[in-house]
Design an enzyme around this catalytic site. Structure first.
Site, PDB file in Angstrom:
ATOM      1  N   TYR A  89       0.853  -1.201   0.000  1.00  0.00           N
ATOM      2  CA  TYR A  89       0.000   0.000   0.000  1.00  0.00           C
ATOM      3  C   TYR A  89       0.881   1.241   0.000  1.00  0.00           C
ATOM      4  O   TYR A  89       1.847   1.332   0.750  1.00  0.00           O
ATOM      5  CB  TYR A  89      -0.903  -0.009   1.236  1.00  0.00           C
ATOM      6  CG  TYR A  89      -1.718   1.252   1.420  1.00  0.00           C
ATOM      7  CD1 TYR A  89      -2.923   1.415   0.759  1.00  0.00           C
ATOM      8  CD2 TYR A  89      -1.277   2.275   2.262  1.00  0.00           C
ATOM      9  CE1 TYR A  89      -3.677   2.573   0.920  1.00  0.00           C
ATOM     10  CE2 TYR A  89      -2.026   3.428   2.436  1.00  0.00           C
ATOM     11  CZ  TYR A  89      -3.220   3.574   1.758  1.00  0.00           C
ATOM     12  OH  TYR A  89      -3.961   4.720   1.917  1.00  0.00           O
ATOM     13  N   HIS A  90       0.518   2.221  -0.825  1.00  0.00           N
ATOM     14  CA  HIS A  90       1.325   3.432  -0.996  1.00  0.00           C
ATOM     15  C   HIS A  90       0.751   4.568  -0.144  1.00  0.00           C
ATOM     16  O   HIS A  90      -0.341   5.053  -0.392  1.00  0.00           O
ATOM     17  CB  HIS A  90       1.317   3.840  -2.467  1.00  0.00           C
ATOM     18  CG  HIS A  90       2.440   4.752  -2.863  1.00  0.00           C
ATOM     19  ND1 HIS A  90       2.680   5.955  -2.238  1.00  0.00           N
ATOM     20  CD2 HIS A  90       3.399   4.628  -3.817  1.00  0.00           C
ATOM     21  CE1 HIS A  90       3.725   6.537  -2.793  1.00  0.00           C
ATOM     22  NE2 HIS A  90       4.188   5.759  -3.752  1.00  0.00           N
ATOM     23  N   GLY A  91       1.501   4.997   0.879  1.00  0.00           N
ATOM     24  CA  GLY A  91       1.079   6.124   1.693  1.00  0.00           C
ATOM     25  C   GLY A  91       1.292   7.441   0.982  1.00  0.00           C
ATOM     26  O   GLY A  91       1.834   7.504  -0.126  1.00  0.00           O
ATOM     27  N   GLU A 162      -2.738   6.318  -5.663  1.00  0.00           N
ATOM     28  CA  GLU A 162      -3.119   5.888  -4.321  1.00  0.00           C
ATOM     29  C   GLU A 162      -2.567   6.844  -3.269  1.00  0.00           C
ATOM     30  O   GLU A 162      -3.244   7.165  -2.289  1.00  0.00           O
ATOM     31  CB  GLU A 162      -2.597   4.475  -4.064  1.00  0.00           C
ATOM     32  CG  GLU A 162      -3.120   3.819  -2.804  1.00  0.00           C
ATOM     33  CD  GLU A 162      -2.836   2.331  -2.828  1.00  0.00           C
ATOM     34  OE1 GLU A 162      -3.747   1.566  -3.215  1.00  0.00           O
ATOM     35  OE2 GLU A 162      -1.709   1.920  -2.477  1.00  0.00           O
TER      36      GLU A 162
END
Length: 300
Positions: A89-91, A162
């Site tokens: 998951y890309h913050g 994202e």
């Protein structure tokens, strides 16, 4: 004067940590240039000749990670000894991923090659740092070569989109991305999900506006600046690998159930990451709770 001073102070509070991170990144690249020049190093940036420099870089960022975010890494045992594809998951700012790379190198002396968005390579003054740390545009051929050479390769299917348009609900913004699945099938390697707890509480984006979304879709440049940088607790979790199966298509691999022992895991490549989020993340995210977790010594 008072209004201007308060405005400047507010801007500094919102952006000082992201700007500090950017400063340290450029400082790291300058250090590499000095190392290259003083040692007259002309070797391939991915060769072992650069390992001492990589160790220094990793040590610096690991200390930063421990001090500022109390960083923890769990599930390293789930990484294969050979090649594999990490999906994460890309913050808003992927600083957690930099922490992961640093600790992986310090613990295992292992370099994980990273697929990055094309805009990263347009940033001036970072060429050597990107080469030494194994950041690449991530064409199919590059990924296959890296995997065939025994490397781990990481990719965030959501990427910049994202980072910009997900929020504290931690919704995955992947669209129809499945190129990583095709590469995994061709290279015959497993896919490993990964997620960092509280990454959106550490750094956030301003609420989405239709104008900025249209601007990004037309230019593919991240015009929305991240803000925050609070010292919330970061824990990166590496999940169970999804093994290579020659009998499935890339589309099926994106949503592939996996049996392991007596348990049936609904681990899909996309929902495997979501499963880690559901297990380890308070949703919606809470900055206050994420800060309090710095004082919670129990492993979640």
């Amino acid at each position: 004067v008072v209004v201007v001073s308060l405005t400047i102070s507010a801007i500094l509070v919102f952006f000082i940590v992201p700007l500090t991170i950017l400063f340290f990144i450029y400082l790291t690249n300058i250090g590499l240039l000095i190392y290259q020049r003083n040692g007259e190093v002309k070797a391939d940036p991915l060769s072992d000749v650069w390992d001492s420099a990589r160790k220094n870089i990793a040590s610096f960022w690991d200390i930063y990670a421990r001090i500022w975010h109390g960083y923890e890494l769990h599930g390293v045992e789930n990484l294969p000894e050979g090649p594999g594809i990490l999906v994460y998951y890309h913050g808003a700012i992927p600083i957690d991923y930099l922490y992961f790379l640093s600790r992986l190198f310090l613990w295992k002396k292992r370099l994980c090659l990273s697929v990055a968005d094309h805009f990263v390579f347009r940033l001036p003054g970072l060429k050597l740092l990107l080469e030494v740390t194994g950041v690449m545009p991530g064409t199919r051929e590059e990924c296959l070569d890296a995997l065939k050479n025994g490397h781990l390769v990481s990719v965030s299917p959501g990427g910049v989109r994202e980072a910009l348009f997900s929020d504290e609900s931690y919704q995955l913004v992947w669209g129809n991305r499945k190129g990583f699945a095709q590469v995994a099938l061709e290279a015959k390697v497993p896919i490993i999900p990964m997620y960092t707890q509280n990454v959106r509480e550490g750094y956030r984006m301003f609420k989405e506006r239709r104008f900025f979304r249209q601007l990004y879709e037309s230019t593919r440049l991240p015009f929305i600046p991240p803000y925050g940088g609070l010292p919330v607790k970061f824990r990166t979790y590496i999940g169970e690998p999804i093994p290579y199966d020659p009998n499935i298509t890339p589309e099926e691999l994106v949503e592939k159930p996996v049996c392991k022992g007596n348990f049936l895991f609904s681990f899909q490549t996309k929902t495997a990451v979501q499963a880690l989020i559901t297990k380890h993340q308070t949703i919606p995210g809470s900055i206050w709770k994420a800060l309090l977790e710095r004082f919670d010594k129990r492993r979640k």
